[in-house]
Write a protein that holds these residues in place. Sequence first.
Motif, PDB file in Angstrom:
ATOM      1  N   TRP A  55       0.848  -1.213   0.000  1.00  0.00           N
ATOM      2  CA  TRP A  55       0.000   0.000   0.000  1.00  0.00           C
ATOM      3  C   TRP A  55       0.874   1.250   0.000  1.00  0.00           C
ATOM      4  CZ3 TRP A  55      -3.310  -2.819  -1.650  1.00  0.00           C
ATOM      5  CH2 TRP A  55      -3.997  -3.813  -0.964  1.00  0.00           C
ATOM      6  N   TYR A  56       1.942   1.240   0.792  1.00  0.00           N
ATOM      7  CA  TYR A  56       2.778   2.437   0.885  1.00  0.00           C
ATOM      8  C   TYR A  56       3.548   2.674  -0.410  1.00  0.00           C
ATOM      9  CZ  TYR A  56       5.524   6.158   2.937  1.00  0.00           C
ATOM     10  OH  TYR A  56       6.070   7.398   3.189  1.00  0.00           O
ATOM     11  N   SER A  57       4.252   1.655  -0.877  1.00  0.00           N
ATOM     12  CA  SER A  57       5.108   1.844  -2.059  1.00  0.00           C
ATOM     13  C   SER A  57       4.286   2.187  -3.294  1.00  0.00           C
ATOM     14  CB  SER A  57       5.948   0.591  -2.310  1.00  0.00           C
ATOM     15  OG  SER A  57       5.123  -0.552  -2.478  1.00  0.00           O
ATOM     16  N   GLY A  58       3.172   1.489  -3.482  1.00  0.00           N
ATOM     17  CA  GLY A  58       2.334   1.767  -4.644  1.00  0.00           C
ATOM     18  C   GLY A  58       1.766   3.174  -4.617  1.00  0.00           C
ATOM     19  N   SER A  59       1.298   3.593  -3.449  1.00  0.00           N
ATOM     20  CA  SER A  59       0.701   4.924  -3.322  1.00  0.00           C
ATOM     21  C   SER A  59       1.755   6.020  -3.479  1.00  0.00           C
ATOM     22  CB  SER A  59       0.002   5.059  -1.967  1.00  0.00           C
ATOM     23  OG  SER A  59      -1.052   4.126  -1.859  1.00  0.00           O
ATOM     24  N   PHE A  60       2.946   5.773  -2.962  1.00  0.00           N
ATOM     25  CA  PHE A  60       4.024   6.766  -3.097  1.00  0.00           C
ATOM     26  C   PHE A  60       4.345   6.990  -4.575  1.00  0.00           C
ATOM     27  CE2 PHE A  60       8.343   8.341  -3.212  1.00  0.00           C
ATOM     28  CZ  PHE A  60       8.397   9.232  -2.147  1.00  0.00           C
TER      29      PHE A  60
END
Length: 215
Positions: free
Chosen positions: A119-124
């Motif tokens: 979730w974090y890497s994709g959203s970043f």
Amino acid sequence: MSAHRIGFVDRCIAELDTALRVSCAPARTSAANPADDAPPADAELSATERNLSARLMRVNHAGEIAAQALYRGQSLVTEDSALGQKLLTAADEEHAHLAWCQARVNELGSHVSYLTPLWYSGSFLIGVAVALTGDRTSLGFLAETEKQVTKHLDGHLQKLPASDKRSRRILEKMREDEINHGTNAMASGGKELPESAKSVMRCASRIMTTLAQRI
């Protein structure tokens, strides 16, 4: 290597450090938890109600992971330093939401999504990509994100067990903050997104919500 280039590299390293801490360590915040004003009435929750509340709060935790990553990604590449600071401020508020959701999930005896790093890497990366299209579009994306999050929170507030006042206090405060973020983004020059982009965002949100609730 120019000083500007070195500064950007340093910021990328700092963002990597933030990503690791957010994805792998317990979230902490100095912001007062809205649930502290609610009585600890979890004993009144049935096993089914407790499970429902935990799943809803796990989804909200995943949403807050994504939100702060989006804003930090946008902040990294914008050339407007004032806008970058506004985005970081919004990300800090999302991190407070994250800490509250995580604490509530723990109280309910459950766990946050195992897909948190995704979730974090994709959203970043999405945040970076959106910011590269221009600040007005970036702000419009922020506003639309918050509009969809607000609708999502409205649905969760309806689904929460009536006796789960601690989760309700958290979601109500989050809703208030999300509305402010969206309003500020449009007031700062945000551009309305085309309906096709909004539809893609809604589809991506549904996928994340479904996965986070189960994994």
